[in-house]
Scaffold this active site. Structure first.
Site, PDB file in Angstrom:
ATOM      1  N   HIS A 246       0.869  -1.175   0.000  1.00  0.00           N
ATOM      2  CA  HIS A 246       0.000   0.000   0.000  1.00  0.00           C
ATOM      3  C   HIS A 246       0.912   1.233   0.000  1.00  0.00           C
ATOM      4  O   HIS A 246       2.140   1.100  -0.076  1.00  0.00           O
ATOM      5  CB  HIS A 246      -0.943  -0.009   1.202  1.00  0.00           C
TER       6      HIS A 246
ATOM      7  N   ASP B 115       5.804   4.786   5.172  1.00  0.00           N
ATOM      8  CA  ASP B 115       6.830   3.859   5.653  1.00  0.00           C
ATOM      9  C   ASP B 115       7.011   2.645   4.747  1.00  0.00           C
ATOM     10  O   ASP B 115       7.895   1.824   4.974  1.00  0.00           O
ATOM     11  CB  ASP B 115       6.544   3.418   7.094  1.00  0.00           C
ATOM     12  N   HIS B 116       6.191   2.558   3.683  1.00  0.00           N
ATOM     13  CA  HIS B 116       6.305   1.443   2.740  1.00  0.00           C
ATOM     14  C   HIS B 116       6.793   1.879   1.357  1.00  0.00           C
ATOM     15  O   HIS B 116       7.072   1.017   0.525  1.00  0.00           O
ATOM     16  CB  HIS B 116       4.948   0.744   2.594  1.00  0.00           C
TER      17      HIS B 116
ATOM     18  N   HIS C  11       1.287   3.962   2.216  1.00  0.00           N
ATOM     19  CA  HIS C  11       1.705   4.734   3.380  1.00  0.00           C
ATOM     20  C   HIS C  11       3.212   4.971   3.297  1.00  0.00           C
ATOM     21  O   HIS C  11       3.966   4.148   2.765  1.00  0.00           O
ATOM     22  CB  HIS C  11       1.343   4.001   4.672  1.00  0.00           C
TER      23      HIS C  11
ATOM     24  N   HIS D  69       7.794  -5.531  10.934  1.00  0.00           N
ATOM     25  CA  HIS D  69       7.001  -4.300  10.979  1.00  0.00           C
ATOM     26  C   HIS D  69       6.639  -3.928  12.421  1.00  0.00           C
ATOM     27  O   HIS D  69       5.481  -3.718  12.777  1.00  0.00           O
ATOM     28  CB  HIS D  69       5.734  -4.445  10.125  1.00  0.00           C
TER      29      HIS D  69
ATOM     30  N   HIS E 294      -6.703  -3.426   5.962  1.00  0.00           N
ATOM     31  CA  HIS E 294      -6.061  -2.266   6.575  1.00  0.00           C
ATOM     32  C   HIS E 294      -6.997  -1.071   6.409  1.00  0.00           C
ATOM     33  O   HIS E 294      -8.097  -1.199   5.855  1.00  0.00           O
ATOM     34  CB  HIS E 294      -4.711  -2.030   5.895  1.00  0.00           C
TER      35      HIS E 294
ATOM     36  N   ASP F 230       0.572  -4.789   7.692  1.00  0.00           N
ATOM     37  CA  ASP F 230      -0.495  -3.791   7.808  1.00  0.00           C
ATOM     38  C   ASP F 230      -1.871  -4.367   7.515  1.00  0.00           C
ATOM     39  O   ASP F 230      -2.511  -4.049   6.522  1.00  0.00           O
ATOM     40  CB  ASP F 230      -0.213  -2.601   6.887  1.00  0.00           C
TER      41      ASP F 230
END
Length: 302
Positions: free
Chosen positions: A61, A65-66, A63, A265, A138, A206
């Site tokens: 996805h 941090d990814h 976000h 994670h 998520h 997530d």
């Protein structure tokens, strides 16, 4: 065989010694990357692997941090003389998101091929393996991925002879070709035994626990799953933000009947995840805490 390296294990923000979430695999000279958090290219360097051979980049996805490490990685790949196309796979909006990030990496010597996921489950054949993408639960659209390497049956000369397959076709048929020769059609199953067990790696971050994860990870040799919280008292927080605890990940591993579980994670507040491993292992014995650059070689079983 499949080389697997858990490049980064942190969620939300990087920490000293713990970069943001990313996984890299290598198979037959081609590399696959799943997610690209901040620090991904640093940890690839620390591992001693190459940017040049990354042919496929998947995103769970969008976000930060990814995906926040992507522009720098693309520039490094370009500087490594990459000219072959790179395929990117991710939820709807992939091309728009990547194009926006490329404002700071506008000129690349290689083209990007975008494959946007729209269905709850999709299968993609690429670089000699199969990618199965499955939607998880998520607070934005998010996918898990399984990488499957199939293995054909053993070559059986006696079967080939019984089926009157000319010897000059044996080698090509073993490679998967279908051939027409002297008025007959020849296929691989005319010379091989039953298919043998392949290799399966499943990666999921997530998400709340859901049936699609159990189905997607079924019988995986290695299941890498988020365990944001080790503290049992943070169960409600995991529910609120749609993440998982160690114990929920272990229960998924048990239900999916996987061989091994790596947790990843982690919340920035979870400084010593190994302290909670014992309790999680009571639910699924072969549970291990992931750490940056934790690696394994998955091989075909005899």
């Amino acid at each position: 065989m499949l080389d697997v390296c858990l490049l980064g294990t942190s969620g939300m923000m990087p920490l000293p010694g713990r970069w943001l979430t990313s996984l890299m695999t290598r198979f037959n000279g081609s590399s696959l990357l799943i997610d690209c958090g901040e620090g991904t290219q640093i940890t690839i360097r620390e591992k001693g692997w190459s940017f040049h051979d990354i042919d496929v980049i998947c995103f769970t996805h969008y976000h930060g941090d990814h995906i926040s490490g992507l522009p720098g990685l693309l520039l490094s790949m370009g500087n490594a003389a990459r000219v072959k196309p790179v395929t990117m796979i991710g939820p709807k909006g992939l091309e728009r998101v990547v194009t926006s990030l490329r404002v700071i990496a506008p000129e690349l010597p290689f083209p990007i091929i975008f494959r946007e996921l729209t269905e709850p489950k999709e299968e993609i054949s690429i670089q000699g393996y199969i990618l199965e993408a499955f939607r998880v639960n998520h607070n934005v659209i998010c996918y898990g991925y399984s990488q499957l390497i199939h293995r054909a049956g053993r070559f059986l000369p006696e079967k080939a002879e019984a089926n009157q397959v000319p010897k000059q076709l044996w080698s090509r048929l073993q490679k998967g070709e279908e051939l027409d020769f002297e008025g007959r059609h020849f296929t691989q199953d005319m010379i091989l035994g039953e298919k043998r067990k392949g290799i399966k790696l499943t990666y999921c971050t997530d998400s709340r626990p859901c049936a699609s994860i159990i189905e997607g990870a079924k019988n995986a040799d290695l299941f890498i799953c988020e365990g944001m919280y080790g503290e049992k008292e943070k169960q409600q927080k995991a529910i609120e933000y749609k993440h998982m605890t160690f114990y929920e990940a272990a229960e998924l591993a048990k239900q999916a009947d996987v061989q091994e579980l790596w947790l990843t994670h982690y919340s920035p507040s979870l400084i010593h995840p190994e302290e909670f491993l014992r309790e999680a292992s009571k639910l699924f014995k072969n549970t291990k805490t992931g750490k940056d650059r934790k690696s394994i070689v998955l091989e075909f079983s005899e």
